[in-house]
Design an enzyme around this catalytic site. Structure first.
Site, PDB file in Angstrom:
ATOM      1  N   ASP A 245       0.808  -1.224   0.000  1.00 45.35           N
ATOM      2  CA  ASP A 245       0.000   0.000   0.000  1.00 45.35           C
ATOM      3  C   ASP A 245       0.835   1.265   0.000  1.00 45.35           C
ATOM      4  O   ASP A 245       2.030   1.240   0.228  1.00 45.35           O
ATOM      5  CB  ASP A 245      -0.836   0.027   1.281  1.00 45.35           C
TER       6      ASP A 245
ATOM      7  N   LYS B 139      -3.161   3.303  -2.688  1.00 43.60           N
ATOM      8  CA  LYS B 139      -4.340   4.146  -2.919  1.00 43.60           C
ATOM      9  C   LYS B 139      -4.035   5.553  -2.466  1.00 43.60           C
ATOM     10  O   LYS B 139      -3.455   5.760  -1.424  1.00 43.60           O
ATOM     11  CB  LYS B 139      -5.516   3.648  -2.081  1.00 43.60           C
TER      12      LYS B 139
ATOM     13  N   MET C  23      -8.964   8.452   9.355  1.00 43.02           N
ATOM     14  CA  MET C  23      -9.536   8.927   8.083  1.00 43.02           C
ATOM     15  C   MET C  23     -10.480  10.103   8.329  1.00 43.02           C
ATOM     16  O   MET C  23     -11.535  10.201   7.698  1.00 43.02           O
ATOM     17  CB  MET C  23     -10.295   7.782   7.377  1.00 43.02           C
TER      18      MET C  23
END
Ligand code: SAH
Length: 507
Positions: free
Chosen positions: A34, A56, A170
């Site tokens: 990642d 991502k 997040m």
């Protein structure tokens, strides 16, 4: 059939990868990783392994989840170990569970290696213990992610009622809504809170404020993802416990110019002191092979009283020459050994050889002077091509016989680097470590002629410092030829810079 190992890479600090995670990585045939995995951890991937970057970016998803699942299935069905490397802990908002479902359905064996999660580690590096008996009796980890256009799906009343520490992942873009939600649910506006951005990395920042003021403070500071939001009484401890922010090289960027194979220890030490390290190997040592002069000298070892080595590379090339001829340390039993620098001494000690003489001061002149005092017979010098004349001059002065044998050469490794040049000119580099005059030459040849007045060259030895001064690089000189001394010198220089900043604020 192979297997898939889901590995948590930890929150950023490469030292926070687990031992089991590292072992899995070292045995991997394929690694699927990642965006949030640090370059130092990626560097552990075996050279022959296939790397698949499915990183991502927030908002844009270059590789959709279904496709990642498919990649894991396909690779896992081959006879190999597939490591799926994910930031933090794979099962905490990491979609690790989803990735296992398809494997389970197809009977592909898998394992999971938990990782240190940013939800706990980022606050910890920000001086915030997520629980403390005086403040709370629970910890709640919540996602601040919302689907495009949708409202946050968080039960704020329930969270506020727990009285526990709240950690939001997040949540950067939803920060104002999260704080508003908590306030509307009755949380005290003065509740201590914080945002820790890029936690556990040298670039970490912590912004602390009361709950009501946090969104404005974070916006002012330009906080960006990845960051964790922490809300609760424990945040009041952050200043007192700010151990990471107080590391002496925190916030400083240091360029390490040593050859690649020798930069590891120095970089580790600098990182442990909080520095952002940029490894930029400026030189490379290449053994001269074949080296008839060396073979020749080794076949006549009995003629020499002293053997002088000036670098770890010299010690290693000596050892490989001995090995090639089927010999070992006993071949050197009759000769005394002089070594320049503790790194050279260590390289010898690794082969069971303890040098008889290591000069206090790290330069060729002191090595020569020490030998002139001690030697009566012939000296064999094994070193780089074009070694310093100061060593042989001292031996000549003492009328000693010697053979000066080049066993390797130093090459300037890097072509011009526009990125390095820009960083130097913009003042984005604070310190550059130089362990030899050749690293200075290599650095200058990579950057080109430039204004070096904004960097500080931290040098081992006067010779190295003199080379740096030639190009207008301000220098600090380590007292001893040892990495500990080099890092101590860097720390001293930085605290000196800070003291003079303080002073100029008052004058
Ligand atoms: N599985 C990961 C979390 C993945 S979700 C873990 O256990 O850490 C991604 C979120 O994690 C980011 O939006 C951010 O909130 C948080 N995060 C990851 N790395 C971080 C870091 N170094 N500092 C602060 N937050 C981080």
């Amino acid at each position: 059939m192979g297997k898939v190992i889901l590995v948590g890479a930890g929150p950023g600090d490469p030292g926070l990868l687990t031992v089991k995670g590292r072992e899995a990585l070292e045995g991997a045939g394929v690694v699927v990783y990642d965006r949030l995995v640090s370059p130092e951890i990626l560097a552990l991937i075996p050279a022959g392994a296939k790397r698949i970057d499915v990183g991502k970016n927030a908002g844009s998803h270059p590789v959709p989840q279904e496709e990642i699942n498919q990649i894991l299935l396909e690779e896992g069905q081959k006879d190999q170990v597939v490591v799926r490397l994910k930031g933090g802990d794979p099962f905490l908002f990491g979609r690790g569970g989803e990735e296992l479902e398809l494997l389970a359905a197809h009977g592909v064996p898998f394992e999971e290696v938990p990782g240190i999660t940013s939800a706990i580690a980022a606050p910890a590096y920000g001086g915030i213990p997520v629980t403390h008996r005086d403040f709370c009796s629970s910890l709640h980890i919540v996602t601040g992610h919302r689907r495009a256009g949708a409202a946050l799906d968080i039960d704020f009343e329930a969270l506020v009622r727990t009285g526990g520490t709240l950690v939001f992942l997040m949540g950067v873009s939803a920060l104002p809504d999260i704080c508003a939600g908590l306030l509307a649910a009755g949380m005290d506006a003065s509740t201590p809170a914080a945002v820790v951005e890029r936690g556990t990395t040298p670039a970490q920042r912590r912004i602390s404020a009361a709950l009501a003021g946090l969104p404005a403070r974070a916006a002012e500071a330009g906080v960006q993802s990845p960051a964790v939001i922490v809300v609760g009484g424990v945040c009041a401890l952050a200043e007192e416990f700010d151990w990471f922010g107080r590391l002496p090289l925190k916030g400083r960027t240091v360029v390490v110019t040593r050859p690649k194979e020798r930069s590891g220890t120095l970089s580790r030490r600098l990182r442990a002191l909080g520095a952002q390290v940029w490894e930029y190997p400026c030189i490379e040592t290449v053994p001269l092979e074949p080296c008839p002069a060396l073979e020749e000298a080794l076949s006549r070892l009995g003629e020499y009283e002293w053997l002088a080595l000036t670098s770890p590379a010299g010690a290693e090339y000596l050892w490989s020459a001995l090995e090639r001829s089927g010999r070992d340390a006993r071949a050197l039993s009759g000769v005394r050994i002089a070594a320049l620098g503790s790194g050279t001494a260590r390289a010898l000690e690794a082969h069971g050889l303890r040098p008889d003489f290591v000069p206090e001061v790290y330069d060729a002149a002191h090595l020569g002077a020490g030998l002139a005092e001690r030697a009566r017979g012939k000296v064999l010098i094994l070193r780089a091509r074009e070694g310093s004349h100061a060593l042989t001059a001292a031996l000549e002065g003492a009328k000693l016989e010697y053979d000066d044998v080049a066993t390797y050469e130093t090459r300037y490794e890097n072509p011009r680097s526009a990125a390095l040049r820009r960083a130097v000119e913009e003042g984005a580099v604070d310190l550059v470590t130089f362990t030899s005059a050749s690293t200075v030459k290599g650095f200058v040849s990579s950057v080109g002629e430039a204004d070096f007045s904004r960097i500080l060259g931290v040098c081992i030895g006067e010779q190295t410092a003199a080379e740096a001064r030639k190009y207008g690089i301000p220098v600090a000189v380590a007292r001893k030829a040892a990495l500990e001394s080099l890092t101590a010198c860097a720390v001293e220089a930085v605290s000196g810079m800070e003291a003079s900043k303080e002073e100029s604020r008052w004058t």
